[in-house]
Write a protein that holds these residues in place. Structure first.
Motif, PDB file in Angstrom:
ATOM      1  N   ARG A  75       3.388  -4.333  13.428  1.00 52.08           N
ATOM      2  CA  ARG A  75       3.277  -4.016  11.944  1.00 52.08           C
ATOM      3  C   ARG A  75       4.394  -4.215  11.231  1.00 52.08           C
ATOM      4  O   ARG A  75       4.788  -4.543  10.222  1.00 52.08           O
ATOM      5  CB  ARG A  75       3.251  -2.258  11.775  1.00 52.08           C
ATOM      6  CG  ARG A  75       1.798  -2.067  11.966  1.00 52.08           C
ATOM      7  CD  ARG A  75       1.339  -0.799  11.576  1.00 52.08           C
ATOM      8  NE  ARG A  75       1.981   0.407  12.311  1.00 52.08           N
ATOM      9  CZ  ARG A  75       1.342   0.727  13.534  1.00 52.08           C
ATOM     10  NH1 ARG A  75       0.267   0.094  14.072  1.00 52.08           N
ATOM     11  NH2 ARG A  75       1.906   1.482  14.320  1.00 52.08           N
ATOM     12  N   PHE A  76       5.641  -4.242  11.994  1.00 53.71           N
ATOM     13  CA  PHE A  76       7.186  -4.739  11.443  1.00 53.71           C
ATOM     14  C   PHE A  76       7.140  -6.135  11.118  1.00 53.71           C
ATOM     15  O   PHE A  76       7.468  -6.724  10.171  1.00 53.71           O
ATOM     16  CB  PHE A  76       8.208  -4.380  12.423  1.00 53.71           C
ATOM     17  CG  PHE A  76       8.605  -2.942  12.470  1.00 53.71           C
ATOM     18  CD1 PHE A  76       7.919  -1.939  11.644  1.00 53.71           C
ATOM     19  CD2 PHE A  76       9.492  -2.341  13.560  1.00 53.71           C
ATOM     20  CE1 PHE A  76       8.273  -0.725  12.004  1.00 53.71           C
ATOM     21  CE2 PHE A  76       9.662  -0.967  13.829  1.00 53.71           C
ATOM     22  CZ  PHE A  76       9.188  -0.002  12.918  1.00 53.71           C
ATOM     23  N   ALA A 124       7.282 -10.716   3.748  1.00 53.07           N
ATOM     24  CA  ALA A 124       8.624 -10.902   2.996  1.00 53.07           C
ATOM     25  C   ALA A 124       8.908 -12.569   3.052  1.00 53.07           C
ATOM     26  O   ALA A 124       9.406 -13.117   2.182  1.00 53.07           O
ATOM     27  CB  ALA A 124       9.683 -10.122   3.702  1.00 53.07           C
ATOM     28  N   GLY A 154       5.266  -6.986   8.071  1.00 57.61           N
ATOM     29  CA  GLY A 154       5.933  -6.637   6.898  1.00 57.61           C
ATOM     30  C   GLY A 154       7.184  -7.922   6.784  1.00 57.61           C
ATOM     31  O   GLY A 154       7.222  -8.386   5.465  1.00 57.61           O
ATOM     32  N   PHE A 155       7.637  -8.398   7.853  1.00 61.50           N
ATOM     33  CA  PHE A 155       8.391  -9.480   7.870  1.00 61.50           C
ATOM     34  C   PHE A 155       7.807 -10.621   7.266  1.00 61.50           C
ATOM     35  O   PHE A 155       8.394 -11.559   6.560  1.00 61.50           O
ATOM     36  CB  PHE A 155       8.941  -9.570   9.335  1.00 61.50           C
ATOM     37  CG  PHE A 155       9.954 -10.377   9.586  1.00 61.50           C
ATOM     38  CD1 PHE A 155      11.174  -9.983   9.721  1.00 61.50           C
ATOM     39  CD2 PHE A 155       9.842 -11.913   9.942  1.00 61.50           C
ATOM     40  CE1 PHE A 155      12.449 -10.782  10.122  1.00 61.50           C
ATOM     41  CE2 PHE A 155      11.109 -12.616  10.117  1.00 61.50           C
ATOM     42  CZ  PHE A 155      12.211 -12.166  10.429  1.00 61.50           C
TER      43      PHE A 155
END
Lengths: 71, 123
Positions: free
Chosen positions: B77-78, B85, B81-82
């Protein structure tokens, strides 16, 4: 400096998420062991808890990435 | 488990409405980058949510079979998000960065609103 800031942001965010998730999952498993009939309710609560706990670290990762690229 | 799937289904329904609204905004207003950013953010946010539902199912299965429980997929999930971006930073002429981040958090806000409505209705 940007890299250091990114590392601190991701590190602290992940640390918080790790502790939060650990507490949520451990209490849920404990609750299911005590009351197996409440499993559905407990898992829904765990699902919502985990989702909300992880919102902030995701923002931290995004901010770290932006700082890393602009610094 | 059923409750979790119901929440996810409701989320999907709300997100389709939101995506339709964003598509209209993208097509008929001058804020094209903002609405495109929102669409990308919402898609990544919804992907995050879907991963969470899938991992929770796996966790539940492992718990009932008394196997070793797998991870909850936080890293994935991180990374998502990365990636959101990264998309916004790579093509700033098409996607507005701040709206991508806002879009990424919309499923969580909808989840919170959904639970508040649920508790108000059931009290």
């Amino acid at each position: 400096m940007g890299l250091l800031a990114a590392a601190i942001a991701v590190g602290l965010g992940a640390l918080g998420a790790g502790i939060g998730n650990g507490l949520i999952v451990s209490r849920t498993v404990e609750g299911i062991a005590r009351q197996p009939e409440a499993r559905g309710v407990l898992q829904t609560t765990m699902f919502i808890g985990v989702a909300l706990v992880e919102a902030l670290p995701i923002i931290a990762v995004v901010i770290a990435f932006i700082v890393m690229n602009k610094g | 488990m059923l409750e979790m799937h119901q929440i996810f289904a409701r989320q999907k329904k709300m997100l389709f409405f939101l995506l339709a609204f964003c598509a209209l905004g993208w097509g008929f207003t001058s804020f094209k980058t903002v609405f495109a950013g929102l669409i990308v953010g919402v898609l990544f946010g919804h992907y995050n949510f879907w991963i969470l539902v899938r991992r929770m199912e796996k966790f539940d299965r492992a718990l009932s079979e008394e196997k070793r429980a797998p991870g909850l997929g936080s890293g994935l999930r991180f990374a998502s998000g990365f990636a959101a971006a990264a998309v916004a930073l790579t093509w700033p002429t098409y996607f507005h960065l701040v709206s991508v981040v806002i879009g990424l958090m919309i499923p969580y806000v909808l989840l919170l609103v959904d639970r508040i409505v649920f508790h108000v209705k059931n009290q």
